[in-house]
Enzyme design. Structure first.
Site, mmCIF file in Angstrom:
data_model
loop_
_atom_site.group_PDB
_atom_site.id
_atom_site.type_symbol
_atom_site.label_atom_id
_atom_site.label_comp_id
_atom_site.label_asym_id
_atom_site.label_seq_id
_atom_site.Cartn_x
_atom_site.Cartn_y
_atom_site.Cartn_z
ATOM 1 N N ASN A 41 -5.950 5.287 -0.174
ATOM 2 C CA ASN A 41 -5.133 5.681 0.976
ATOM 3 C C ASN A 41 -4.720 7.147 0.914
ATOM 4 O OD1 ASN A 41 -5.415 3.121 1.837
ATOM 5 N ND2 ASN A 41 -3.269 2.524 1.677
ATOM 6 N N SER A 84 0.835 -1.202 0.000
ATOM 7 C CA SER A 84 0.000 0.000 0.000
ATOM 8 C C SER A 84 0.861 1.240 0.000
ATOM 9 C CB SER A 84 -0.921 -0.007 1.220
ATOM 10 O OG SER A 84 -0.159 -0.112 2.395
ATOM 11 N N GLU A 136 -7.447 -2.067 -5.899
ATOM 12 C CA GLU A 136 -6.781 -1.093 -6.769
ATOM 13 C C GLU A 136 -5.734 -1.859 -7.583
ATOM 14 O OE1 GLU A 136 -6.968 3.028 -4.184
ATOM 15 O OE2 GLU A 136 -5.437 1.576 -3.661
ATOM 16 N N HIS A 161 -3.983 -4.159 -4.861
ATOM 17 C CA HIS A 161 -4.127 -3.637 -3.492
ATOM 18 C C HIS A 161 -5.517 -3.956 -2.950
ATOM 19 C CE1 HIS A 161 -4.311 -0.063 -0.542
ATOM 20 N NE2 HIS A 161 -3.719 -1.089 0.027
HETATM 21 N N1 3HC Z 1 -12.945 -10.995 8.238
HETATM 22 C C1 3HC Z 1 -13.815 -11.641 7.462
HETATM 23 N N2 3HC Z 1 -15.139 -11.351 7.398
HETATM 24 C C2 3HC Z 1 -15.578 -10.355 8.181
HETATM 25 C C3 3HC Z 1 -14.735 -9.632 9.046
HETATM 26 C C4 3HC Z 1 -13.351 -9.987 9.057
HETATM 27 N N3 3HC Z 1 -12.459 -9.341 9.805
HETATM 28 N N4 3HC Z 1 -15.467 -8.703 9.697
HETATM 29 C C5 3HC Z 1 -16.721 -8.829 9.263
HETATM 30 N N5 3HC Z 1 -16.787 -9.830 8.350
HETATM 31 C C6 3HC Z 1 -17.967 -10.269 7.601
HETATM 32 C C7 3HC Z 1 -19.033 -10.821 8.481
HETATM 33 O O1 3HC Z 1 -18.865 -12.207 8.696
HETATM 34 C C8 3HC Z 1 -20.283 -10.546 7.676
HETATM 35 O O2 3HC Z 1 -20.370 -11.521 6.641
HETATM 36 P P1 3HC Z 1 -21.774 -11.969 6.021
HETATM 37 O O3 3HC Z 1 -22.357 -10.744 5.378
HETATM 38 O O4 3HC Z 1 -21.415 -13.042 5.050
HETATM 39 O O5 3HC Z 1 -22.607 -12.454 7.157
HETATM 40 C C9 3HC Z 1 -19.980 -9.193 7.008
HETATM 41 O O6 3HC Z 1 -18.545 -9.088 6.990
HETATM 42 C C10 3HC Z 1 -20.581 -8.022 7.757
HETATM 43 O O7 3HC Z 1 -20.103 -8.112 9.085
HETATM 44 P P2 3HC Z 1 -20.887 -7.575 10.365
HETATM 45 O O8 3HC Z 1 -22.347 -7.548 10.071
HETATM 46 O O9 3HC Z 1 -20.415 -8.316 11.560
HETATM 47 O O10 3HC Z 1 -20.319 -6.132 10.597
HETATM 48 P P3 3HC Z 1 -20.467 -4.817 9.757
HETATM 49 O O11 3HC Z 1 -21.713 -4.785 8.967
HETATM 50 O O12 3HC Z 1 -20.187 -3.756 10.741
HETATM 51 O O13 3HC Z 1 -19.279 -4.888 8.726
HETATM 52 C C11 3HC Z 1 -17.090 -4.316 8.111
HETATM 53 C C12 3HC Z 1 -17.953 -5.036 9.123
HETATM 54 C C13 3HC Z 1 -17.326 -4.900 6.717
HETATM 55 C C14 3HC Z 1 -15.630 -4.532 8.509
HETATM 56 C C15 3HC Z 1 -17.481 -2.785 8.105
HETATM 57 O O14 3HC Z 1 -17.410 -2.293 9.417
HETATM 58 C C16 3HC Z 1 -16.613 -1.940 7.208
HETATM 59 O O15 3HC Z 1 -16.816 -1.898 5.993
HETATM 60 N N6 3HC Z 1 -15.634 -1.219 7.799
HETATM 61 C C17 3HC Z 1 -14.723 -0.364 7.045
HETATM 62 C C18 3HC Z 1 -13.573 -1.186 6.576
HETATM 63 C C19 3HC Z 1 -12.622 -0.366 5.712
HETATM 64 O O16 3HC Z 1 -12.826 0.788 5.405
HETATM 65 N N7 3HC Z 1 -11.519 -1.016 5.289
HETATM 66 C C20 3HC Z 1 -10.505 -0.364 4.506
HETATM 67 C C21 3HC Z 1 -9.366 0.025 5.417
HETATM 68 S S1 3HC Z 1 -8.034 0.793 4.516
HETATM 69 C C22 3HC Z 1 -7.100 -0.476 3.916
HETATM 70 O O17 3HC Z 1 -7.390 -1.642 4.120
HETATM 71 C C23 3HC Z 1 -5.937 -0.098 3.084
HETATM 72 C C24 3HC Z 1 -4.662 -0.740 3.537
HETATM 73 O O18 3HC Z 1 -3.631 -0.332 2.653
HETATM 74 C C25 3HC Z 1 -4.276 -0.419 4.937
#
Ligand code: 3HC
Length: 298
Positions: free
Chosen positions: A206, A135, A168, A156
């Protein structure tokens, strides 16, 4: 393929290389999630880690995710076993000799990745695609470490990889158009949405996301409570997580490294990493993975 037709339609990317076997290098959260994504989509996956203990960690991650799907009635036991059966762990990189694409998700350290790419160049068959999930590091430099920069590309994924749809796809000036198109087609095959970007710090997401997260830490430093900032963004601005919840998911160490890269590249004074983010990393409070970050996860 990305050119719009006269009717304004964009042609669907096609697999210009056959992809049957996928290699994943790394055993952390991203690597484990990516291995699961490919295995769930029917690909044979060879994942490579430094020790049996680390390989066991990948199996643990995958099993936990599959068990959750079973408990929700989205998968049966036979389906779970089939996914597990497509995953093969190895501690030797030589196991990647016959894969069609390697997706690398090891430490964000240019020297460590460069050493890996030299090895992949030696080991992988000609025509194999070498994709990095970096990233923050220049992918062009990874290509230069090989004799086949045309096969090197960025893929990514976002955290958590099994859930987040975006990938990405990052091309360097040397990346072949056939490799770019194949990776985009592969993203579609595993249920992801690909966007194109060039090899610059932060790519798209990012570059926009981390200055916002960094600003949230600075806002807290100025006296606003973490709970209020998280609630404001989550409840009212419609984001799935507040900035501090997201920092804890991504990891404060990863976030700090990304913010430093953005600061170094764009020289924006406001991009200087927040003092408290530096302190959290120094204190080992990295987020969910250490059970303590901006929130506690005991
Ligand atoms: N691993 C695998 N599956 C997961 C999980 C995890 N850590 N967390 C949640 N899930 C799954 C659940 O099992 C559920 O699956 P289903 O729909 O098949 O039943 C689904 O995701 C939804 O989970 P929940 O209902 O428990 O929870 P939420 O609706 O709150 O969703 C989330 C959780 C998808 C993580 C949501 O909070 C979200 O989208 N958060 C933002 C995440 C984000 O922005 N990520 C990008 C970060 S930046 C990055 O990664 C860049 C890098 O370079 C650092």
């Amino acid at each position: 393929f990305a050119e719009a037709s006269a009717a304004g339609e964009v042609a669907t990317p096609e697999l210009k290389h056959d992809i049957a076997k996928v290699g994943v290098v790394g055993t952390g959260t991203m690597a484990s999630g990516i291995a699961l994504v490919f295995a769930q989509s029917g690909y044979e996956v060879t994942y490579v880690g430094r020790s049996q203990e680390k390989l066991d960690g990948v199996v643990g991650y995958v099993t936990k995710n599959l068990d959750r799907a079973v408990s929700k009635g989205k998968l049966d036991e036979a389906g779970k076993e089939a996914v597990l059966g497509r995953l093969t762990g190895a501690t030797e990189r030589e196991a990647l000799a016959d894969v069609d694409i390697v997706v690398e998700a090891i430490a964000e350290d240019l020297a460590i990745k460069t050493e890996l790419y030299k090895d992949l160049d030696r080991i992988c068959k000609q025509g194999a695609i070498l994709a990095t999930t970096t990233s923050s590091l220049p992918i062009t430099r990874l290509g230069e470490a090989t004799s086949r920069p045309e096969s090197v590309i960025g893929m990514h994924f976002f955290n958590p990889a099994p859930v987040m749809k975006l990938v990405e796809v990052v091309t360097t000036p040397a990346t072949g158009a056939d490799v770019d198109e194949t990776v985009k087609a592969l993203c579609a095959k595993v249920g992801k949405v690909a966007v194109s970007c060039g090899d610059r710090a932060g790519f798209i997401v990012n570059c926009l996301l981390f200055p916002y997260l960094n600003d949230a830490v600075k806002l807290h430093e100025s006296g606003v409570a973490i709970a209020d900032i998280d609630a404001a963004i989550k409840e009212q601005a419609g984001f799935p997580m507040g900035p501090f919840e997201l920092l804890d998911v991504v990891g404060n160490d990863v976030s700090l490294a990304i913010q430093k890269e953005l600061y170094a590249e764009f020289k924006e004074p406001g991009f200087a990493p927040a003092e408290l983010l530096e302190q959290k990393v120094a204190a080992g409070e990295l987020g969910r993975k250490t059970k303590k970050g901006f929130h506690d996860y005991a």
